[in-house]
Design a protein around this motif. Structure first.
Motif, mmCIF file in Angstrom:
data_model
loop_
_atom_site.group_PDB
_atom_site.id
_atom_site.type_symbol
_atom_site.label_atom_id
_atom_site.label_comp_id
_atom_site.label_asym_id
_atom_site.label_seq_id
_atom_site.Cartn_x
_atom_site.Cartn_y
_atom_site.Cartn_z
ATOM 1 N N ALA A 166 0.833 -1.201 0.000
ATOM 2 C CA ALA A 166 0.000 0.000 0.000
ATOM 3 C C ALA A 166 0.872 1.258 0.000
ATOM 4 O O ALA A 166 0.574 2.233 -0.705
ATOM 5 N N LEU A 167 1.961 1.249 0.749
ATOM 6 C CA LEU A 167 2.868 2.393 0.780
ATOM 7 C C LEU A 167 3.535 2.591 -0.579
ATOM 8 O O LEU A 167 3.652 3.725 -1.064
ATOM 9 N N GLU A 168 3.943 1.493 -1.199
ATOM 10 C CA GLU A 168 4.553 1.567 -2.528
ATOM 11 C C GLU A 168 3.568 2.152 -3.539
ATOM 12 O O GLU A 168 3.918 3.006 -4.354
ATOM 13 N N GLN A 169 2.310 1.714 -3.470
ATOM 14 C CA GLN A 169 1.289 2.226 -4.370
ATOM 15 C C GLN A 169 1.055 3.713 -4.117
ATOM 16 O O GLN A 169 0.932 4.504 -5.061
ATOM 17 N N ALA A 170 1.018 4.121 -2.845
ATOM 18 C CA ALA A 170 0.812 5.528 -2.510
ATOM 19 C C ALA A 170 1.975 6.380 -3.015
ATOM 20 O O ALA A 170 1.774 7.479 -3.551
ATOM 21 N N HIS A 171 3.207 5.884 -2.871
ATOM 22 C CA HIS A 171 4.361 6.622 -3.394
ATOM 23 C C HIS A 171 4.266 6.759 -4.914
ATOM 24 O O HIS A 171 4.578 7.816 -5.473
ATOM 25 N N GLY A 172 3.849 5.685 -5.599
ATOM 26 C CA GLY A 172 3.698 5.736 -7.059
ATOM 27 C C GLY A 172 2.653 6.752 -7.484
ATOM 28 O O GLY A 172 2.857 7.526 -8.421
ATOM 29 N N GLU A 173 1.506 6.749 -6.805
ATOM 30 C CA GLU A 173 0.445 7.711 -7.122
ATOM 31 C C GLU A 173 0.915 9.131 -6.855
ATOM 32 O O GLU A 173 0.622 10.051 -7.634
ATOM 33 N N ASN A 174 1.644 9.318 -5.773
ATOM 34 C CA ASN A 174 2.171 10.641 -5.435
ATOM 35 C C ASN A 174 3.126 11.128 -6.526
ATOM 36 O O ASN A 174 3.071 12.285 -6.944
ATOM 37 N N LEU A 175 3.991 10.238 -7.004
ATOM 38 C CA LEU A 175 4.932 10.588 -8.060
ATOM 39 C C LEU A 175 4.184 10.932 -9.357
ATOM 40 O O LEU A 175 4.510 11.919 -10.024
ATOM 41 N N ASP A 176 3.168 10.126 -9.676
ATOM 42 C CA ASP A 176 2.359 10.415 -10.871
ATOM 43 C C ASP A 176 1.706 11.793 -10.770
ATOM 44 O O ASP A 176 1.676 12.560 -11.746
ATOM 45 N N LEU A 177 1.149 12.126 -9.597
ATOM 46 C CA LEU A 177 0.502 13.434 -9.412
ATOM 47 C C LEU A 177 1.502 14.576 -9.540
ATOM 48 O O LEU A 177 1.203 15.617 -10.156
ATOM 49 N N ARG A 178 2.691 14.432 -9.012
ATOM 50 C CA ARG A 178 3.711 15.485 -9.134
ATOM 51 C C ARG A 178 4.118 15.678 -10.600
ATOM 52 O O ARG A 178 4.308 16.799 -11.060
ATOM 53 N N ARG A 179 4.247 14.585 -11.306
ATOM 54 C CA ARG A 179 4.604 14.681 -12.737
ATOM 55 C C ARG A 179 3.487 15.374 -13.529
ATOM 56 O O ARG A 179 3.753 16.174 -14.424
ATOM 57 N N GLU A 180 2.239 15.038 -13.187
ATOM 58 C CA GLU A 180 1.116 15.674 -13.867
ATOM 59 C C GLU A 180 1.097 17.165 -13.585
ATOM 60 O O GLU A 180 0.837 17.982 -14.484
ATOM 61 N N LEU A 181 1.355 17.573 -12.359
ATOM 62 C CA LEU A 181 1.422 18.988 -12.003
ATOM 63 C C LEU A 181 2.546 19.676 -12.774
ATOM 64 O O LEU A 181 2.377 20.792 -13.280
ATOM 65 N N ALA A 182 3.677 19.017 -12.875
ATOM 66 C CA ALA A 182 4.811 19.604 -13.604
ATOM 67 C C ALA A 182 4.478 19.703 -15.087
ATOM 68 O O ALA A 182 4.827 20.693 -15.747
ATOM 69 N N ARG A 183 3.789 18.728 -15.677
ATOM 70 C CA ARG A 183 3.433 18.734 -17.088
ATOM 71 C C ARG A 183 2.459 19.869 -17.399
ATOM 72 O O ARG A 183 2.520 20.492 -18.441
ATOM 73 N N ARG A 184 1.552 20.146 -16.496
ATOM 74 C CA ARG A 184 0.561 21.202 -16.701
ATOM 75 C C ARG A 184 1.183 22.589 -16.515
ATOM 76 O O ARG A 184 0.521 23.587 -16.736
ATOM 77 N N GLY A 185 2.399 22.604 -16.048
ATOM 78 C CA GLY A 185 3.110 23.873 -15.915
ATOM 79 C C GLY A 185 2.725 24.681 -14.702
ATOM 80 O O GLY A 185 2.859 25.899 -14.700
ATOM 81 N N LEU A 186 2.265 24.044 -13.700
ATOM 82 C CA LEU A 186 1.944 24.768 -12.479
ATOM 83 C C LEU A 186 3.245 25.244 -11.832
ATOM 84 O O LEU A 186 4.304 24.643 -11.995
ATOM 85 N N PRO A 187 3.171 26.337 -11.073
ATOM 86 C CA PRO A 187 4.389 26.866 -10.443
ATOM 87 C C PRO A 187 5.019 25.847 -9.479
ATOM 88 O O PRO A 187 4.337 24.982 -8.938
ATOM 89 N N GLN A 188 6.310 25.968 -9.265
ATOM 90 C CA GLN A 188 7.054 25.083 -8.373
ATOM 91 C C GLN A 188 6.499 25.124 -6.951
ATOM 92 O O GLN A 188 6.563 24.139 -6.226
ATOM 93 N N ALA A 189 5.939 26.264 -6.518
ATOM 94 C CA ALA A 189 5.390 26.375 -5.189
ATOM 95 C C ALA A 189 4.237 25.390 -4.993
ATOM 96 O O ALA A 189 4.096 24.776 -3.940
ATOM 97 N N ALA A 190 3.419 25.233 -6.005
ATOM 98 C CA ALA A 190 2.286 24.302 -5.913
ATOM 99 C C ALA A 190 2.797 22.867 -5.826
ATOM 100 O O ALA A 190 2.257 22.040 -5.098
ATOM 101 N N ILE A 191 3.886 22.588 -6.576
ATOM 102 C CA ILE A 191 4.451 21.253 -6.525
ATOM 103 C C ILE A 191 5.092 21.012 -5.168
ATOM 104 O O ILE A 191 4.950 19.936 -4.587
ATOM 105 N N ALA A 192 5.764 22.019 -4.603
ATOM 106 C CA ALA A 192 6.419 21.886 -3.314
ATOM 107 C C ALA A 192 5.400 21.635 -2.202
ATOM 108 O O ALA A 192 5.672 20.948 -1.239
ATOM 109 N N GLU A 193 4.203 22.252 -2.326
ATOM 110 C CA GLU A 193 3.165 22.075 -1.309
ATOM 111 C C GLU A 193 2.673 20.630 -1.268
ATOM 112 O O GLU A 193 2.210 20.153 -0.253
ATOM 113 N N THR A 194 2.788 19.921 -2.361
ATOM 114 C CA THR A 194 2.282 18.558 -2.393
ATOM 115 C C THR A 194 3.266 17.570 -1.784
ATOM 116 O O THR A 194 2.930 16.430 -1.548
ATOM 117 N N LYS A 195 4.476 17.985 -1.576
ATOM 118 C CA LYS A 195 5.475 17.085 -1.022
ATOM 119 C C LYS A 195 5.277 16.833 0.426
ATOM 120 O O LYS A 195 4.946 17.471 1.245
#
Length: 144
Positions: free
Chosen positions: A115-144
């Motif tokens: 479950a932790l591995e799956q959660a880490h994978g989903e988290n990584l996918d969400l960060r990549r999606e945020l980066a692809r959409r061009g959201l500011p780095q601050a928004a990406i940092a808040e998700t960490k």
């Protein structure tokens, strides 16, 4: 014999008799204490409890007979069947229960890791999606 020698002999005899009586009394009290505590009556147990020697116990016919009688009575009294059976059943059941609980623990730990591995994978996918959409780095940092 002289009068002084007779007196010394009588004094020594009286002292030896008093010492023997004190040891006999101590042995009797030791036997009662062992019985009261439910401990086996043995020469060694009485000797230790009373602080007398094995030789003293063996050389006194009354004490020797009493200890031997109490010792043999303890051997002939059968142990209660239920507690012995329950205890042996418990001893046999505990290892299998421990094995089962260890297996259950390993499975639960593995499920948590998955479950932790799956959660880490989903988290990584969400960060990549945020980066692809061009959201500011601050928004990406808040998700960490």
């Amino acid at each position: 014999m002289t009068d002084a020698r007779t007196k010394r002999t009588q004094t020594l005899t009286a002292a030896a008799k008093a010492k023997s009586q004190a040891k006999t009394k101590a042995a009797e009290q030791a036997i009662r204490a062992l019985i009261k505590r439910g401990e086996p009556i043995t020469f060694q147990g009485v000797q230790r409890e009373a602080g007398v020697s094995h030789a003293f116990l063996y050389n006194h016919p009354d004490l020797r007979g009493r200890i031997e009688r109490l010792r043999s009575q303890a051997r002939t009294v059968p142990a209660p069947a239920a507690p012995a059976d329950a205890e042996s059943t418990l001893v046999l059941a505990l290892p299998s229960q421990i094995t089962r609980l260890k297996q259950q623990h390993r499975e639960e730990v593995q499920a948590l890791r998955d479950a932790l591995e799956q959660a880490h994978g989903e988290n990584l996918d969400l960060r990549r999606e945020l980066a692809r959409r061009g959201l500011p780095q601050a928004a990406i940092a808040e998700t960490k």
